[in-house]
Design an enzyme around this catalytic site. Structure first.
Site: not given
Ligand SMILES: O=C(CO)[C@@H](O)[C@H](O)COP(=O)(O)O
Ligand SMILES: Nc1ncnc2c1ncn2[C@@H]1O[C@H](COP(=O)(O)OP(=O)(O)O)[C@@H](O)[C@H]1O
Length: 507
Positions: A91-92, A249
């Protein structure tokens, strides 16, 4: 080819999970079985302390290579056996593209912490409107602070930008030529009016961001084109293959664990740790105490708490103090130690924290070290500290009126039985382990299955695809013992917050 698939009978969907360290693709049949999976890793760049970037082209290259290998392994090249592809994405992360869709700079990722100044600016400028509209606090990881950082530090880049995208949306755009962003990922930008499901003109105007930058919004299961001819040729998939928008995700992880109705809660212990619960009440005000995001199911939401270093704390501990051990060997003895690790507490704040303490400066600690403590005590204390931290998110969920008496546990933390029982005893809830361990990639495949019309709802898809493998129930004696220890755990943050601030100067 030994495992060539009977193309007459088998139909498939593909889930692509664009993670931070690698992209994973899974080929899933109508029974929800993962027939094949492949993965391709890519580098993470840290040009300065606190910076975390990736090259969007590396994601596209990795995804294509992974898809190609998947198709080859399954022996379905040149056929139309795949009904749909969909995506789950980290995300983000901010991707800025020019008019031709070319990325203008490396993507700034969710775990990049350069934007503290921009977060304070967002809070000052928006005041209560931030929680009213975007329903989340300004955290370094979110997308708006990253956009403002580029606006301040690289104004020429922003001036040349035609669009901003999130990681999986960029990859999908490169595969289809169609620009779109779906609600579950848009929710993590701080630019979405979460309850009304539209870009917030108020927030965009407050920071002089032209609305032309924002991609059109779609549902996670909406079709967003088909594969471009050159992509179809390279991957050997049919150019008619339908592509569905996909989800964040965590939203996909939730779908892959069947978190699709009120009362369903997930605990995912991967590098970070997530506790997440389905939410129907779009107007529920949790005052930013945890994340509040749109789900990938239509008009549904989820509340999520994040422990930044969950599995990462255990990995750090193993690599630093017991590098010769495998995870299984290290955890073998934890049950020889009583709950409470003979008076030893660990807090997992080794990279700062998010929930319930959005604090980039706090750092971890072992409290109560005694000359009698051995490796097994420290190991158990690390597992307990991570799990106590996740219980703080469970408490936030319970504080909203939710009943949390069953939690689906996934990720690395679900690989160890002692840890699963510990989750049951600390959360005081049944812990359920599922047969499939695919998480977000399976959730993405389920979005493609639903989008393709295999099922009449995501819920029906989950009922067909997901099966319980094991259940761990809380032991009343251990529950009582952990309740006392948990209160002590909560004190540690309050007593180490100032110390961590002073120590920051020496780091
Ligand atoms: O920042 C967040 C949710 O707010 C994380 O959950 C990222 O989305 C993680 O990504 P991965 O570690 O699964 O690549
Ligand atoms: N056998 C195991 N038992 C318990 N925990 C494990 C085991 N193997 C890995 N882990 C933990 O799980 C984490 C990785 O989980 P995973 O779900 O694969 O994470 P990610 O997708 O974030 O890389 C590691 O950080 C580690 O602490």
């Amino acid at each position: 080819m030994q495992e060539t698939i009977n193309q007459e009978q088998e139909r498939y969907v593909i889930g692509v999970d664009l993670g931070t360290s690698a992209v994973k693709t899974v080929l899933v049949n109508r029974k929800g079985q993962v027939a094949y999976e492949t993965s391709q890793s890519y580098p993470l760049h840290q040009p300065k302390a606190g910076y975390s970037e990736q090259h969007p082209e590396d994601w596209v290259r990795g995804t294509l290579a992974s898809l190609k290998e998947l198709v080859e392994k399954a022996g379905i090249g040149g056929t139309d056996a795949v009904d749909g592809i969909s995506f789950s994405g980290q995300m983000h992360g901010l991707v800025l593209t020019d008019k031709e869709g070319k990325a203008l700079r490396p993507a700034i990722l969710w775990n990049d912490t350069r934007t503290t100044t921009q977060c304070r600016r967002i809070e000052e400028q928006l005041g209560p409107a931030l929680l009213r509209i975007a329903r989340n606090r300004a955290l370094e990881g979110f997308t708006l602070p990253k956009l403002l950082w580029v606006q301040e530090h690289e104004p020429d880049v922003l001036a040349r930008a035609a669009h901003f995208m999130l990681p999986k949306d960029y990859v999908r755009y490169c595969l289809t030529g169609e620009l779109a962003m779906e609600y579950s990922d848009a929710a993590g930008t701080l630019l979405l009016d979460i309850a009304n499901k539209q870009w917030s003109e108020e927030i965009a105007a407050a920071f002089d961001l032209p609305l032309s930058l924002f991609p059109p919004l779609v549902e996670s299961f909406d079709q967003t084109g088909t594969l471009l001819p050159e992509i179809a040729e390279q991957s050997r998939l049919s150019p008619e293959t339908k592509v569905y928008a996909g989800g964040a995700d965590n939203a996909c992880g939730a779908i892959g664990a069947g978190i699709l109705s009120e009362g369903r809660t997930l605990c995912s212990i991967g590098t970070s740790g997530v506790v997440l619960s389905y939410e129907e009440r779009k107007d529920l005000d949790i005052q930013g105490r945890a994340h509040f995001f749109n789900h990938s199911e239509q008009d549904a939401y989820y509340i999520m708490g994040v422990t930044l270093a969950a599995g990462y704390s255990l990995t750090w501990f193993k690599d630093t103090f017991a590098p010769e051990h495998s995870f299984d060997a290290l955890l073998e003895d934890v049950n020889s130690v009583e709950p409470g690790s003979r008076g030893l507490l660990f807090t997992p704040y080794i990279v700062g924290e998010r929930t319930p303490h959005p604090d980039a400066t706090i750092r971890g600690s072992f409290i109560g070290m005694d000359a009698g403590h051995k490796l097994a005590h420290f190991t158990r204390a690390v597992l307990e500290g991570i799990t106590f931290s996740l219980k703080e998110s469970i408490d936030i969920l319970r504080g909203t009126g939710k009943t949390v008496n069953e939690v689906i546990s996934i990720g690395g933390g679900a690989r160890n039985e002692a840890w699963l029982q510990m989750q049951a005893d600390i959360f005081n809830a049944d812990i359920v382990k599922l047969e499939s361990e695919q998480g977000p990639a399976l959730g993405a495949a389920m979005l493609a299955a639903y989008g393709s019309g295999w099922f009449e709802s995501l819920q029906a898809c989950a009922e067909a695809f997901l099966r319980e493998a094991a259940r761990y129930s809380p032991n009343p004696e251990r529950v009582a013992r952990y309740e006392g220890l948990y209160e002590l755990h909560r004190e540690v943050y309050l007593h180490t917050r100032e110390l961590s601030k002073h120590l920051a100067a020496y780091r």
